[in-house]
Design an enzyme around this catalytic site. Structure first.
Site, short mmCIF file in Angstrom:
data_model
loop_
_atom_site.label_atom_id
_atom_site.label_comp_id
_atom_site.label_asym_id
_atom_site.label_seq_id
_atom_site.Cartn_x
_atom_site.Cartn_y
_atom_site.Cartn_z
N HIS A 180 0.04 -14.68 20.19
CA HIS A 180 0.49 -13.36 19.75
C HIS A 180 -0.73 -12.61 19.21
O HIS A 180 -1.39 -13.09 18.31
CB HIS A 180 1.58 -13.48 18.67
CG HIS A 180 2.06 -12.13 18.24
ND1 HIS A 180 3.08 -11.46 18.88
CD2 HIS A 180 1.63 -11.31 17.25
CE1 HIS A 180 3.26 -10.29 18.31
NE2 HIS A 180 2.39 -10.18 17.31
N CYS A 181 -1.01 -11.46 19.81
CA CYS A 181 -2.21 -10.71 19.40
C CYS A 181 -1.79 -9.52 18.53
O CYS A 181 -1.19 -8.58 19.04
CB CYS A 181 -2.96 -10.24 20.65
SG CYS A 181 -4.40 -9.26 20.23
N PRO A 182 -2.10 -9.54 17.23
CA PRO A 182 -1.70 -8.41 16.37
C PRO A 182 -2.41 -7.11 16.73
O PRO A 182 -1.90 -6.04 16.47
CB PRO A 182 -2.09 -8.88 14.96
CG PRO A 182 -3.03 -10.00 15.14
CD PRO A 182 -2.79 -10.60 16.47
#
Ligand SMILES: [Zn+2]
Ligand SMILES: [Zn+2]
Ligand SMILES: [Zn+2]
Length: 348
Positions: A180-182
């Site tokens: 998951h890439c913020p």
């Protein structure tokens, strides 16, 4: 989609001293298990039931969404700042050198900006990968081996395929989840992995170009160092090199005081883009190595825990993985077939 009438967690009860009766969430068949077996694979449908898996608290979901939106806004503002700031600070210098150089610079800037913004939008605003819907819950509907290695997602309340992971930041299961890439406010999965890699590649190229152009433009507009550099001739004796370096550094700092706002922006653009390109290059290298090995970031983490699995994965390392990922297989085979036909014509 068929589903069981009561929730799977309600069906897991009836624990006895030695054996207990439980229900497979996948096909609904009842099975007797020894009390020590908390994880079992159904002999009919192949679904895995894990009684140890507990649903985590979802209190932080709102905070994660807020964090993602903040990061996403910062990244978007930064991208537009670099593009507009670069245009304002670099264009006058480039066009003052020559018109042809200015036109060439404009073309490169336009291509890099459009590529970076397009790939960023595709990676950030596209669904990362929805797992396929599958029938589950009752015996006649679910055939033998239909749910092989499927697990039950306690958050989405539906089957999770072996290649899917539940992301607690996105609140859903993602097919082939990498991480998951913020910074894009989204997961990187089957549907947007390609766009994500292309975004990093174009971001690395853009930051490289910005830092080179920032140095080039600064060189043209930096206040003169000549009055201090003239003093260098008088330096003699021990530690000459060190004293010369010292004088140049002081002259550099002194002349920086006379920099215009354009010059200061160029200095900031150079520092920001240079440090960013180092981080992005490391990320790109890590991602391409994983693609070469035929893994995702999450599958790599799980294979590190299991050495046997790692040995199996070892065989999958191949450049073909990269060719397949970038969709080059078709183009390469087409090029090779054209080459083959032309060679045949030449031979005859
Ligand atoms: Zn089953
Ligand atoms: Zn889920
Ligand atoms: Zn996610």
């Amino acid at each position: 989609m068929a589903s069981s009438s009561s929730s799977p967690e309600e069906q897991y009860g009836n624990e006895a001293t030695d054996n207990y009766e439980t229900t497979c969430w996948g096909c609904g068949l009842r099975v007797m298990l020894p009390s020590c077996a908390s994880v079992f694979k159904c002999g009919w449908c192949g679904a895995i039931t894990d009684h140890n898996k507990k649903k985590h608290d979802e209190k932080c979901f709102g905070w994660r969404v807020l964090r993602d939106r903040c990061f996403l806004s910062v990244v978007m503002v930064f991208m537009f700042f670099v593009i507009l700031g670069g245009v304002w600070a670099i264009y006058p210098v480039v066009f003052s050198v020559s018109l042809l150089w200015g036109i060439f610079h404009s073309i490169i800037t336009t291509i890099l900006s459009i590529a970076t913004i397009s790939f960023f939008s595709l990676a950030a605003f596209r669904c990362a990968g929805t797992p396929p819907n599958i029938l589950w819950g009752s015996y006649p509907t679910v055939g033998k081996g239909d749910l092989d290695n499927y697990r039950f997602c306690h958050y989405c309340l539906k089957p999770k395929s072996p290649r899917a992971h539940h992301c607690r930041s996105c609140g859903k299961c993602i097919l082939d989840m990498d991480h998951h890439c913020p910074f894009i406010g989204n997961c990187v999965g089957a549907a947007n992995h390609y766009s994500f890699i292309c975004f990093i590649i174009s971001a690395v190229l853009s930051t490289n170009y910005v830092s080179i152009m920032a140095v080039y433009s600064s060189w043209h507009m930096w206040p003169p160092l000549s009055h201090t550099l003239g003093r260098l001739k008088g330096i003699t004796g021990r530690d000459v090199a060190w004293r010369i370096m010292n004088e140049i550094f002081i002259a550099f700092l002194r002349s920086a005081l006379f920099l215009s706002s354009r010059g200061l922006l160029l200095l900031y653009l150079f520092i920001a883009s240079f440090s960013l390109q180092i981080g992005l290059s490391v990320l790109l290298w890590q991602q391409l190595s994983l693609i070469y090995e035929g893994k995702t970031y999450l599958s790599n983490l799980s294979s590190q825990e299991d050495n046997e699995e790692e040995e199996e994965e070892e065989e999958k390392k191949d450049c073909q993985n990269l060719v397949r990922f970038f969709g080059l297989q078709y183009s390469v085979s087409r090029f090779l077939s054209i080459f083959h036909v032309t060679r045949k014509r030449h031979d005859t």
